[in-house]
Design a protein around this motif. Structure first.
Motif, PDB file in Angstrom:
ATOM      1  N   ARG A 134       0.671   3.923   1.644  1.00 47.92           N
ATOM      2  CA  ARG A 134       0.982   4.413   2.989  1.00 47.92           C
ATOM      3  C   ARG A 134       2.098   3.583   3.631  1.00 47.92           C
ATOM      4  O   ARG A 134       2.899   4.110   4.403  1.00 47.92           O
ATOM      5  CB  ARG A 134      -0.273   4.417   3.854  1.00 47.92           C
ATOM      6  N   GLU A 135       2.162   2.296   3.313  1.00 49.49           N
ATOM      7  CA  GLU A 135       3.238   1.454   3.837  1.00 49.49           C
ATOM      8  C   GLU A 135       4.573   1.831   3.204  1.00 49.49           C
ATOM      9  O   GLU A 135       5.606   1.872   3.885  1.00 49.49           O
ATOM     10  CB  GLU A 135       2.942  -0.023   3.557  1.00 49.49           C
ATOM     11  N   ARG A 153       0.853  -1.177   0.000  1.00 51.21           N
ATOM     12  CA  ARG A 153       0.000   0.000   0.000  1.00 51.21           C
ATOM     13  C   ARG A 153       0.894   1.235   0.000  1.00 51.21           C
ATOM     14  O   ARG A 153       1.988   1.214   0.560  1.00 51.21           O
ATOM     15  CB  ARG A 153      -0.914   0.005   1.223  1.00 51.21           C
ATOM     16  N   ASN A 193      -4.883   6.746   2.732  1.00 47.81           N
ATOM     17  CA  ASN A 193      -5.294   5.504   3.371  1.00 47.81           C
ATOM     18  C   ASN A 193      -6.253   4.682   2.515  1.00 47.81           C
ATOM     19  O   ASN A 193      -6.766   3.657   2.982  1.00 47.81           O
ATOM     20  CB  ASN A 193      -5.945   5.800   4.731  1.00 47.81           C
ATOM     21  N   ASP A 194      -6.482   5.125   1.295  1.00 47.57           N
ATOM     22  CA  ASP A 194      -7.362   4.403   0.389  1.00 47.57           C
ATOM     23  C   ASP A 194      -6.620   3.183  -0.161  1.00 47.57           C
ATOM     24  O   ASP A 194      -5.549   3.309  -0.759  1.00 47.57           O
ATOM     25  CB  ASP A 194      -7.775   5.332  -0.762  1.00 47.57           C
ATOM     26  N   ASP A 195      -7.199   2.001   0.030  1.00 47.32           N
ATOM     27  CA  ASP A 195      -6.533   0.767  -0.389  1.00 47.32           C
ATOM     28  C   ASP A 195      -6.408   0.631  -1.905  1.00 47.32           C
ATOM     29  O   ASP A 195      -5.693  -0.251  -2.387  1.00 47.32           O
ATOM     30  CB  ASP A 195      -7.270  -0.454   0.173  1.00 47.32           C
ATOM     31  N   ARG A 196      -7.091   1.499  -2.646  1.00 46.12           N
ATOM     32  CA  ARG A 196      -6.908   1.420  -4.101  1.00 46.12           C
ATOM     33  C   ARG A 196      -5.511   1.889  -4.494  1.00 46.12           C
ATOM     34  O   ARG A 196      -5.049   1.606  -5.604  1.00 46.12           O
ATOM     35  CB  ARG A 196      -7.976   2.201  -4.852  1.00 46.12           C
ATOM     36  N   THR A 242      -2.633   0.735  -4.039  1.00 45.06           N
ATOM     37  CA  THR A 242      -1.837  -0.459  -3.769  1.00 45.06           C
ATOM     38  C   THR A 242      -1.174  -0.876  -5.076  1.00 45.06           C
ATOM     39  O   THR A 242      -1.793  -0.807  -6.137  1.00 45.06           O
ATOM     40  CB  THR A 242      -2.725  -1.603  -3.240  1.00 45.06           C
TER      41      THR A 242
END
Length: 306
Positions: free
Chosen positions: A219-220, A217, A286-289, A291
């Motif tokens: 953010r990661e 992701r 923080n949106d998982d899209r 990724t």
């Protein structure tokens, strides 16, 4: 019995991570299974479960814990009590814990561990040997290993983005941050080709550079970059400049949205124009899209005590 021991070592080591040890522990990714497969292909079947492994410069223990399934006893050593205070331990709620060896963490310098000679079947150093006083460390590693014991060194090298647009954002980030790397990290830049491991004390040298796909992701990925010493130094010396990782995150979102829009447009039979959405970091990070799959490069160096 899992225990952390924090007797303080003497001063004199390069300490760039103690001030953010918790963030470091959370942000640094685990090393891939392929890495350990390469290591134990090299050492052979004798390392299914035996002996003592020392993980030197262990930091918060990402590699230390991974060795537990192969060794009866694993000791992680690091000169920073703060890093060790954030060190990882196995999940004690699982039945797999009973199959693992004993884990200890000790506070000690890589070049002067105070451990007995000839006790180690393997020494590992994960993304840390470039911080050591290398001539002194080679002497200490040779002293600690039993005859024929293994010296295993590796480092994260590069990450390669999945699209040209994303790679350009990463390249722009590197141009800003590269001048702030400490000189010792040049060993990482040169992919450990200049370590000068003494050939009279270590034999059967194997060197490889390989990549593995890793899904992350955004953010990661940003958290990983913020754990870098160069990023922290950039921020300290440029307090009035925008957050360099934040700029990368916004650029990555725009690049990913552009790619998604182009893909949607090309698959549509409609002739109407498509509006590209630009990422807003505060709303979308923080949106998982956001990724993506990147190529994660690792440099690996292996040898045996002569």
């Amino acid at each position: 019995g899992y225990e952390a021991m924090t007797s303080a070592p003497s001063s004199g080591f390069v300490d760039l991570f103690s001030g953010h040890s918790r963030q470091y522990a959370q942000a640094r990714p685990q090393y891939p299974d392929l890495l350990y497969s390469k290591i134990f292909d090299y050492t052979g079947e004798s390392y299914k479960r035996t002996g003592l492994a020392l993980d030197i410069g262990c930091g918060s223990g990402q590699a230390t814990v991974a060795l537990l399934s192969r060794f009866d006893h694993v000791i992680g050593l690091d000169p920073s009590p703060q890093q060790l205070s954030a060190a990882l331990f196995p999940d004690t709620t699982t039945t797999e814990t009973t199959k693992l060896g004993k884990l200890e963490y000790k506070c000690a310098k890589a070049e002067d561990t105070k451990l007995d000679a000839g006790i180690a079947d393997m020494i590992t150093v994960a993304t840390a040997v470039h911080w050591f006083d290398l001539p002194a460390f080679w002497t200490e590693a040779h002293r600690l290993l039993r005859p024929g014991g293994y010296l295993i060194l590796w480092t994260n090298s590069e990450t390669y983005m999945p699209t040209p647009e994303m790679q350009k954002v990463r390249d722009d980030f590197d141009r800003k941050v590269d001048p702030y790397w400490y000189p010792l990290t040049q060993h990482v830049k040169s992919k450990y080709t200049r370590l000068d491991v003494p050939k009279d004390r270590f034999i059967n040298h194997i060197y490889s550079v390989f990549s593995v796909p890793r899904v992350m992701r955004l953010r990661e990925y940003g958290a990983f970059l913020r754990s870098w010493s160069a990023v922290r130094k950039y921020a300290e010396e440029n307090p009035d400049m925008p957050d360099v990782v934040g700029v990368l995150e916004e650029g990555m979102m725009k690049a990913m949205n552009k790619t998604a829009t182009t893909t949607q447009s090309s698959s549509s039979s409609s002739s109407s124009s498509t509006t590209t959405t630009t990422g807003n970091k505060n709303d979308d990070i923080n949106d998982d899209r956001y990724t993506f799959t990147l190529q994660w490069e690792i440099t690996l160096y292996m040898a045996q005590k002569a």
